[in-house]
Scaffold this motif. Structure first.
Motif, PDB file in Angstrom:
ATOM      1  N   GLU A  84      20.343 -13.271  49.352  1.00 33.08           N
ATOM      2  CA  GLU A  84      21.286 -12.170  49.138  1.00 33.08           C
ATOM      3  C   GLU A  84      20.796 -11.160  48.101  1.00 33.08           C
ATOM      4  N   ASN A  85      19.616 -11.362  47.558  1.00 31.15           N
ATOM      5  CA  ASN A  85      19.062 -10.479  46.535  1.00 31.15           C
ATOM      6  C   ASN A  85      18.287  -9.350  47.215  1.00 31.15           C
ATOM      7  N   THR A  86      19.013  -8.387  47.740  1.00 29.18           N
ATOM      8  CA  THR A  86      18.404  -7.326  48.545  1.00 29.18           C
ATOM      9  C   THR A  86      17.406  -6.478  47.756  1.00 29.18           C
ATOM     10  N   ALA A  87      17.658  -6.265  46.482  1.00 28.97           N
ATOM     11  CA  ALA A  87      16.734  -5.458  45.677  1.00 28.97           C
ATOM     12  C   ALA A  87      15.377  -6.155  45.554  1.00 28.97           C
ATOM     13  N   SER A  88      15.391  -7.444  45.246  1.00 29.85           N
ATOM     14  CA  SER A  88      14.129  -8.186  45.129  1.00 29.85           C
ATOM     15  C   SER A  88      13.428  -8.298  46.478  1.00 29.85           C
ATOM     16  N   LEU A  89      14.181  -8.528  47.535  1.00 29.45           N
ATOM     17  CA  LEU A  89      13.577  -8.618  48.863  1.00 29.45           C
ATOM     18  C   LEU A  89      12.915  -7.306  49.260  1.00 29.45           C
ATOM     19  N   ALA A  90      13.535  -6.180  48.913  1.00 29.70           N
ATOM     20  CA  ALA A  90      12.945  -4.875  49.214  1.00 29.70           C
ATOM     21  C   ALA A  90      11.667  -4.655  48.399  1.00 29.70           C
ATOM     22  N   THR A  91      11.682  -5.071  47.142  1.00 32.54           N
ATOM     23  CA  THR A  91      10.498  -4.933  46.294  1.00 32.54           C
ATOM     24  C   THR A  91       9.348  -5.776  46.827  1.00 32.54           C
ATOM     25  N   ILE A  92       9.651  -7.025  47.158  1.00 30.44           N
ATOM     26  CA  ILE A  92       8.636  -7.933  47.697  1.00 30.44           C
ATOM     27  C   ILE A  92       8.037  -7.356  48.978  1.00 30.44           C
ATOM     28  N   SER A  93       8.878  -6.886  49.851  1.00 26.97           N
ATOM     29  CA  SER A  93       8.427  -6.311  51.119  1.00 26.97           C
ATOM     30  C   SER A  93       7.542  -5.091  50.884  1.00 26.97           C
ATOM     31  N   GLY A  94       7.897  -4.274  49.909  1.00 28.84           N
ATOM     32  CA  GLY A  94       7.139  -3.064  49.610  1.00 28.84           C
ATOM     33  C   GLY A  94       5.718  -3.339  49.149  1.00 28.84           C
ATOM     34  N   PHE A  95       5.479  -4.536  48.624  1.00 26.97           N
ATOM     35  CA  PHE A  95       4.140  -4.898  48.167  1.00 26.97           C
ATOM     36  C   PHE A  95       3.353  -5.665  49.219  1.00 26.97           C
ATOM     37  N   GLY A  96       3.883  -5.749  50.438  1.00 25.81           N
ATOM     38  CA  GLY A  96       3.147  -6.355  51.539  1.00 25.81           C
ATOM     39  C   GLY A  96       3.253  -7.868  51.646  1.00 25.81           C
ATOM     40  N   PHE A  97       4.178  -8.481  50.912  1.00 23.93           N
ATOM     41  CA  PHE A  97       4.367  -9.925  51.008  1.00 23.93           C
ATOM     42  C   PHE A  97       4.906 -10.292  52.389  1.00 23.93           C
ATOM     43  N   VAL A  98       4.525 -11.470  52.876  1.00 26.85           N
ATOM     44  CA  VAL A  98       4.955 -11.982  54.171  1.00 26.85           C
ATOM     45  C   VAL A  98       5.732 -13.273  53.935  1.00 26.85           C
ATOM     46  N   GLU A  99       6.871 -13.416  54.598  1.00 30.58           N
ATOM     47  CA  GLU A  99       7.676 -14.628  54.455  1.00 30.58           C
ATOM     48  C   GLU A  99       6.936 -15.824  55.044  1.00 30.58           C
ATOM     49  N   VAL A 100       6.842 -16.911  54.245  1.00 34.33           N
ATOM     50  CA  VAL A 100       6.124 -18.100  54.695  1.00 34.33           C
ATOM     51  C   VAL A 100       6.987 -19.360  54.682  1.00 34.33           C
TER      52      VAL A 100
END
Length: 53
Positions: free
Chosen positions: A19-35
């Motif tokens: 539910e932490n949309t801000a952190s998820l958006a930041t992570i996504s912006g740096f090219g991280f992939v969900e594993v």
């Protein structure tokens, strides 16, 4: 959000609550992939992300 650098594997990992949309958006912006995912007793369900460095 937690971040970790693993020198041996040359990857960075991060975890964020679902539910932490801000952190998820930041992570996504740096090219991280969900594993994967994990359960945190304080924060509940967290998603785990990685990116090569």
């Amino acid at each position: 959000m937690t971040a970790l650098l693993d020198d041996d594997l040359a990857r960075a990992s991060a975890e964020a609550g679902v539910e932490n949309t801000a952190s998820l958006a930041t992570i996504s912006g740096f090219g991280f992939v969900e594993v994967g995912e994990q359960w945190d007793e304080v924060d509940g369900l967290e998603l785990i992300f990685e990116v090569p460095v």
